[in-house]
Design an enzyme around this catalytic site. Sequence first.
Site, short mmCIF file in Angstrom:
data_model
loop_
_atom_site.label_atom_id
_atom_site.label_comp_id
_atom_site.label_asym_id
_atom_site.label_seq_id
_atom_site.Cartn_x
_atom_site.Cartn_y
_atom_site.Cartn_z
N GLU B 119 0.89 -1.22 -0.21
CA GLU B 119 -0.03 -0.03 0.12
C GLU B 119 1.07 1.26 -0.03
O GLU B 119 1.62 1.12 0.87
CB GLU B 119 -0.88 -0.04 1.29
CG GLU B 119 -1.83 1.16 1.47
CD GLU B 119 -2.47 1.06 2.41
OE1 GLU B 119 -2.19 0.45 3.63
OE2 GLU B 119 -3.80 1.73 2.53
N GLU B 208 -7.78 12.84 1.95
CA GLU B 208 -8.33 12.03 2.92
C GLU B 208 -8.41 12.82 4.23
O GLU B 208 -7.60 13.98 4.50
CB GLU B 208 -7.27 10.83 3.35
CG GLU B 208 -7.39 10.18 4.63
CD GLU B 208 -6.61 8.88 4.75
OE1 GLU B 208 -5.57 9.10 4.33
OE2 GLU B 208 -7.08 7.85 5.35
#
Lengths: 287, 222
Positions: B119, B208
């Site tokens: 990730e 985010e």
Amino acid sequence: MKRPLILAATAFLAGVCWAEMPDNFVLIKGGLFKNELSNYYGKGMTISSFYMEKFEVTQKEWIEVMGTNPSKFKGDNLPVEMVSWYDSVEYCNKRSIKEGLQPYYNIDKNKKDPNNKPDPEFGDLDTVQWKVTINPGANGYRLPTEAEWEYAADGGQLSQSYTYSGSDFEDEVAWYWRNSGDKDLTGVWLWRAIEENHDQTRPVGGKKPNELGLYDMSGNVREWCWDWFGDLSANETDPEGSQSGYARVWKGGGWMGDARFTEPAYRGHLAANGTGPDQGFRICRNQ
Amino acid sequence: MHMIGFNLARALKVMLTVVIAAGCITMAANAQTVYNNGTGTNSGYYYSLYSSGGSATMTFPDAGQYPGNYAITWSGVNDVVGGKGWQTGSAQTIGYNVGYANGYNNISIYGWTTNPLVEYYICEFGSVANGTYKGSVSSDGHNYSTYEHTQYNQPSIEGTQTFNQYLDNWGGASIGSNGTVTTSNHFNHWKNIGMNMGAFNYQILGTESYGGRSGSVNATVW
């Protein structure tokens, strides 16, 4: 007079033979790989006939043999999860003994397996490292090999070359992250979204079966296979994978992951002592 | 004459169709609105919005002119992650412009690879610093600090897995200026220090925000 006798004898023999094999097992007729998407297709690999359970091992089945339930999500008809590869081979042997069958595995808990190598990225993840070998002729329960698992998930000789096990449409056959919770999820894979949506395992057999009548080969829980994760071989019958490795193979993907990992061709791996709420298994027996 | 008349009518018809079609495309690109959660394609780009608690809305106000444009507003959310990009990423050079942004934690190139499972974040606004510091890399005129963070038996796109997060942290980008992320510089740097990547999964310019905040962003990726 002869005919009724023959019929009676046949029925008796059939009864004796079938009494040994529980109803929920399917005979996987052997042969070459027919699914064009398989890792083994066109590589001269042959699988011998064997029996495979229609469903992933349920918590009911697990408790009957092991007495306890390690699963995160509880329910008799849910697949057992939070089981390591070692737990799974131990279950196979205990169930074999319980049913009067010959244990398929020799499990030596006091010997470290020299074939168990450190993970090249993360080092010694596996702190158990029991030495486990097989009794090839035993009639007891066992894990499928990676090749057997893929052959069966692909539909064996009845394969329609589907992308997923039994369909080209993941939602028809697989529980995975988008469809395993309160509502269907969209967007990119995001663990927080999945947790809040209460995604989890689903009762076994809730989706369409594949060409051989096997359920949940794509999705629900990932399924342990016997093999070390390693290079695939060619021109072999009943390959058993690498002689050593740092992780065991899982196949089929689970409720937590993306649909692409539920494709039978996808090769997953996890340290043999690894567990998770999406990691379970399914059992087989020799024909 | 008849032919000429026919051709003229046909040409007019074609022109009219083109004008109408162009208008429709522009309208379609602009008109989409995503409330709280959604994914799909807009103007040829993959988009995604996830939010929990509060409310979040994603629109594509300038996507008719700039196909990679998106805007998100959010209010009182526990968590919002949204962005636009590619369903399958690559080692490409990504351009972006953030017109305005407030109330966010980070705006990053974000994605996954498999085999090995990784990730990754390349952070342009805010911060993603976490884990072990692994040095730095210079790319596109500035320095990123590289971090590696191992997740043991944790949830991932593959399911429960042990995997690494690769984090290149800068956070000094300017509002209203065109920015560039030469992802190959980051991926090569990671490879050179033993942080290997696998096959690309999705790759987005993501925004985010978490912790009950309100805010908004208008960004374009190309």
